[in-house]
Design a protein around this motif. Sequence first.
Motif, mmCIF file in Angstrom:
data_model
loop_
_atom_site.group_PDB
_atom_site.id
_atom_site.type_symbol
_atom_site.label_atom_id
_atom_site.label_comp_id
_atom_site.label_asym_id
_atom_site.label_seq_id
_atom_site.Cartn_x
_atom_site.Cartn_y
_atom_site.Cartn_z
ATOM 1 N N PRO A 140 0.803 -1.223 0.000
ATOM 2 C CA PRO A 140 0.000 0.000 0.000
ATOM 3 C C PRO A 140 0.840 1.278 0.000
ATOM 4 C CG PRO A 140 0.034 -0.959 2.193
ATOM 5 C CD PRO A 140 0.708 -1.953 1.282
ATOM 6 N N TYR A 141 2.110 1.172 0.370
ATOM 7 C CA TYR A 141 2.967 2.352 0.390
ATOM 8 C C TYR A 141 3.619 2.621 -0.961
ATOM 9 C CZ TYR A 141 2.713 2.050 5.509
ATOM 10 O OH TYR A 141 2.277 2.009 6.803
ATOM 11 N N GLY A 142 3.946 1.570 -1.689
ATOM 12 C CA GLY A 142 4.707 1.707 -2.922
ATOM 13 C C GLY A 142 6.140 1.268 -2.720
ATOM 14 N N MET A 143 6.828 1.008 -3.805
ATOM 15 C CA MET A 143 8.219 0.576 -3.738
ATOM 16 C C MET A 143 9.086 1.656 -3.083
ATOM 17 S SD MET A 143 8.526 -0.803 -7.635
ATOM 18 C CE MET A 143 10.294 -1.177 -7.459
ATOM 19 N N ARG A 144 10.019 1.219 -2.259
ATOM 20 C CA ARG A 144 10.876 2.208 -1.612
ATOM 21 C C ARG A 144 11.701 2.978 -2.647
ATOM 22 N NH1 ARG A 144 11.567 3.288 3.442
ATOM 23 N NH2 ARG A 144 13.290 4.647 4.041
ATOM 24 N N ARG A 153 13.200 14.446 -4.931
ATOM 25 C CA ARG A 153 12.757 15.600 -5.734
ATOM 26 C C ARG A 153 12.205 16.700 -4.833
ATOM 27 N NH1 ARG A 153 12.406 17.096 -10.779
ATOM 28 N NH2 ARG A 153 10.829 18.641 -11.352
ATOM 29 N N TYR A 154 11.432 16.330 -3.804
ATOM 30 C CA TYR A 154 10.961 17.341 -2.865
ATOM 31 C C TYR A 154 12.131 18.015 -2.149
ATOM 32 C CZ TYR A 154 5.945 16.387 -3.231
ATOM 33 O OH TYR A 154 4.654 16.290 -3.680
ATOM 34 N N ALA A 155 13.125 17.224 -1.750
ATOM 35 C CA ALA A 155 14.286 17.797 -1.064
ATOM 36 C C ALA A 155 15.009 18.798 -1.960
ATOM 37 C CB ALA A 155 15.230 16.681 -0.623
ATOM 38 N N ALA A 156 15.104 18.471 -3.252
ATOM 39 C CA ALA A 156 15.765 19.373 -4.196
ATOM 40 C C ALA A 156 14.978 20.665 -4.368
ATOM 41 C CB ALA A 156 15.942 18.677 -5.543
ATOM 42 N N ARG A 157 13.680 20.636 -4.084
ATOM 43 C CA ARG A 157 12.837 21.828 -4.187
ATOM 44 C C ARG A 157 12.717 22.571 -2.864
ATOM 45 N NH1 ARG A 157 7.292 20.103 -5.947
ATOM 46 N NH2 ARG A 157 6.976 22.366 -6.120
ATOM 47 N N GLY A 158 13.501 22.176 -1.886
ATOM 48 C CA GLY A 158 13.513 22.903 -0.625
ATOM 49 C C GLY A 158 12.669 22.307 0.470
ATOM 50 N N LEU A 159 12.142 21.104 0.285
ATOM 51 C CA LEU A 159 11.312 20.452 1.299
ATOM 52 C C LEU A 159 11.946 19.117 1.684
ATOM 53 C CD1 LEU A 159 8.683 20.389 2.958
ATOM 54 C CD2 LEU A 159 7.569 19.289 0.986
ATOM 55 N N PRO A 160 12.774 19.088 2.732
ATOM 56 C CA PRO A 160 13.392 17.824 3.156
ATOM 57 C C PRO A 160 12.328 16.762 3.400
ATOM 58 C CG PRO A 160 14.358 19.676 4.321
ATOM 59 C CD PRO A 160 13.171 20.219 3.587
ATOM 60 N N THR A 161 12.510 15.601 2.790
ATOM 61 C CA THR A 161 11.490 14.554 2.831
ATOM 62 C C THR A 161 12.153 13.197 2.944
ATOM 63 O OG1 THR A 161 10.010 15.888 1.443
ATOM 64 C CG2 THR A 161 9.527 13.535 1.586
ATOM 65 N N ASP A 162 11.579 12.336 3.760
ATOM 66 C CA ASP A 162 12.024 10.958 3.898
ATOM 67 C C ASP A 162 11.099 10.055 3.089
ATOM 68 O OD1 ASP A 162 11.849 8.191 5.560
ATOM 69 O OD2 ASP A 162 13.823 9.111 5.836
ATOM 70 N N ALA A 163 11.613 8.938 2.632
ATOM 71 C CA ALA A 163 10.791 8.009 1.854
ATOM 72 C C ALA A 163 9.558 7.556 2.618
ATOM 73 C CB ALA A 163 11.622 6.803 1.423
ATOM 74 N N ASP A 164 9.641 7.509 3.953
ATOM 75 C CA ASP A 164 8.490 7.092 4.755
ATOM 76 C C ASP A 164 7.403 8.159 4.821
ATOM 77 O OD1 ASP A 164 9.653 4.646 5.269
ATOM 78 O OD2 ASP A 164 10.588 5.302 7.136
ATOM 79 N N GLU A 165 7.660 9.339 4.272
ATOM 80 C CA GLU A 165 6.659 10.393 4.205
ATOM 81 C C GLU A 165 5.992 10.466 2.828
ATOM 82 O OE1 GLU A 165 8.350 13.801 7.172
ATOM 83 O OE2 GLU A 165 9.563 13.392 5.377
ATOM 84 N N VAL A 166 6.199 9.431 2.024
ATOM 85 C CA VAL A 166 5.666 9.370 0.659
ATOM 86 C C VAL A 166 4.872 8.088 0.476
ATOM 87 C CG1 VAL A 166 6.248 9.287 -1.806
ATOM 88 C CG2 VAL A 166 7.582 10.746 -0.249
ATOM 89 N N LEU A 167 3.739 8.190 -0.213
ATOM 90 C CA LEU A 167 2.945 7.019 -0.599
ATOM 91 C C LEU A 167 2.652 7.137 -2.091
ATOM 92 C CD1 LEU A 167 0.097 5.321 1.316
ATOM 93 C CD2 LEU A 167 -0.377 6.077 -1.020
ATOM 94 N N ARG A 321 4.445 11.054 8.644
ATOM 95 C CA ARG A 321 4.424 9.585 8.718
ATOM 96 C C ARG A 321 3.107 9.050 9.270
ATOM 97 N NH1 ARG A 321 9.707 10.968 9.615
ATOM 98 N NH2 ARG A 321 11.319 9.692 8.621
ATOM 99 N N GLU A 322 2.553 9.720 10.276
ATOM 100 C CA GLU A 322 1.338 9.212 10.903
ATOM 101 C C GLU A 322 0.186 9.169 9.906
ATOM 102 O OE1 GLU A 322 -2.548 9.353 12.703
ATOM 103 O OE2 GLU A 322 -1.597 11.115 11.787
ATOM 104 N N LEU A 323 0.033 10.238 9.106
ATOM 105 C CA LEU A 323 -1.049 10.258 8.122
ATOM 106 C C LEU A 323 -0.781 9.252 7.005
ATOM 107 C CD1 LEU A 323 -3.661 11.339 7.020
ATOM 108 C CD2 LEU A 323 -2.427 13.287 6.047
ATOM 109 N N ILE A 324 0.453 9.135 6.561
ATOM 110 C CA ILE A 324 0.786 8.142 5.532
ATOM 111 C C ILE A 324 0.409 6.743 6.014
ATOM 112 C CG2 ILE A 324 2.709 6.982 4.352
ATOM 113 C CD1 ILE A 324 2.015 9.614 3.046
ATOM 114 N N GLN A 325 0.676 6.444 7.268
ATOM 115 C CA GLN A 325 0.344 5.116 7.801
ATOM 116 C C GLN A 325 -1.168 4.909 7.870
ATOM 117 O OE1 GLN A 325 2.444 5.090 11.529
ATOM 118 N NE2 GLN A 325 4.465 4.916 10.552
ATOM 119 N N ARG A 326 -1.913 5.958 8.247
ATOM 120 C CA ARG A 326 -3.369 5.843 8.290
ATOM 121 C C ARG A 326 -3.935 5.590 6.898
ATOM 122 N NH1 ARG A 326 -5.823 11.048 10.836
ATOM 123 N NH2 ARG A 326 -7.759 9.933 10.309
ATOM 124 N N VAL A 327 -3.436 6.331 5.924
ATOM 125 C CA VAL A 327 -3.909 6.144 4.554
ATOM 126 C C VAL A 327 -3.593 4.736 4.064
ATOM 127 C CG1 VAL A 327 -3.602 6.876 2.159
ATOM 128 C CG2 VAL A 327 -3.783 8.595 3.963
#
Length: 473
Positions: A140-144, A153-167, A321-327
């Motif tokens: 349900p999350y998608g491939m790492r 790509r988000y980090a390159a645009r100024g928004l530090p992001t971890d893979a666990d914050e993406v679905l 992360r919490e919302l990604i896990q709920r979704v």
Amino acid sequence: MASLSARALAALIVGWRDLANGPAYAALADRVRLLILDGRVALGTRLPAERELAAQLGLSRTTVSAAYADLRDSGYLDSVRGSGSVARLPARGGVVPDVLVTDQLDFSKAVLPAHPAVAEAAQRAVAALPSFLDESGFDPYGMRLARQAIADRYAARGLPTDADEVLITVGAQHGIVLLAHTLLSRGDRAIIESPSYPHAVEALRSAGARVVTVPVTPAEGWDESALEQAFQRTSPVLAYLMPDNHNPTGATMPKAQRERIVALAAEQGTTLIADETIGGLELDGQAVQPPFATLGRAVMLGSLGKSVWGGLRIGWMRADRELIQRVARNRFMTDLGTPILEQLILVELLADLDRILDDRRAYLRASRDHLARRLAADLPTWQMPSVAGGIAAWVNIGLPISSQLALAARNEGLVIAAGARFGVEGLFERFIRIPFTYPPEVIDRGVDALAAAWRSVTRTPLSVTDGDYAQVV
């Protein structure tokens, strides 16, 4: 079975008698037919009883009965004693009505042709696929690998992001549906722009939301006073916004207004959803805005459907992360994950996305300018706004007859959505969305059809009153 009340149907057909040259029953049947064709009345929906609709519209029951009979005869209603009248499409076979011929030009979809990079990326993805065949594919999350590519790509645009914050989703619309059904309960308030992306409205309402609309115009953008009142008076659970190259107006929200909205959402505990589906398609050299979430808590939605190819059904959301896990927990009720091959294609395309967007901007800029020239020459009374970004023009046609125009255009070989398709409760009959995602020769065909349709619906002069103007927000 879904049903439509007489009051709700009346709201959808505001102005149905304007410029009607024939009998009232035929004009009423035409408007309901268009509602069915463009999806505002879903197939299988039970229409109100004849007596109830007649009372709501101030008509004789005979007129409504004749309209329903016309719709039954043309295949758009099934009526069964005791069960009411149900919306449907004519069966394929025999004589196909003009509105269903398959070789019509379709301007109801503002979509670009596939970029050449899609085929190249697909070939590389197929070559890489064997390395992933030992995975189940039910994730349900998608491939790492894909989630990390989005995070980078988000980090390159100024928004530090971890893979666990993406679905990874099956397109941005899928993301809207997942978020709506995760966050909303029946009766919750949800802010949405007016006009807006029609399927977003449908997704929120399907989750039980009571939508609160905020006006957006091509020239003025978002009504900040209305935004503040909407947040402060309704305490919405969710706010869905398209702040970059808004569909359909093309407006982009300035930074100061974004900051104000983030603050308002924080005060009310509202989850902001910023749809970036058309982000990156700024056409006149203006700077691309950083992600909304750089200013505060916001869910980011994206996809490649509008910028690369609509046939590539893949998108993503970026959230805490919490919302990604709920979704992800809720997702198994609707689907079992995003196909692996599409995710591999996504990874390949993201590496080349900046070049692809450069190509798209040049293409759209030329098509936009061509559309502006054709409308000025062939439909000079229409007002096409200055469009600085996006994929379509929100054109003011000057009269509240967009639905009649859309129906007449089908007889000229053009399928186009009426302005009311982008509003709530029958608004925007004075507007029509014209995409400029097509090459000049296709735009020419579309404008020719619109000009012919316009001539056919304006043969009888229209008396416009102050009440007509009040319909436009």
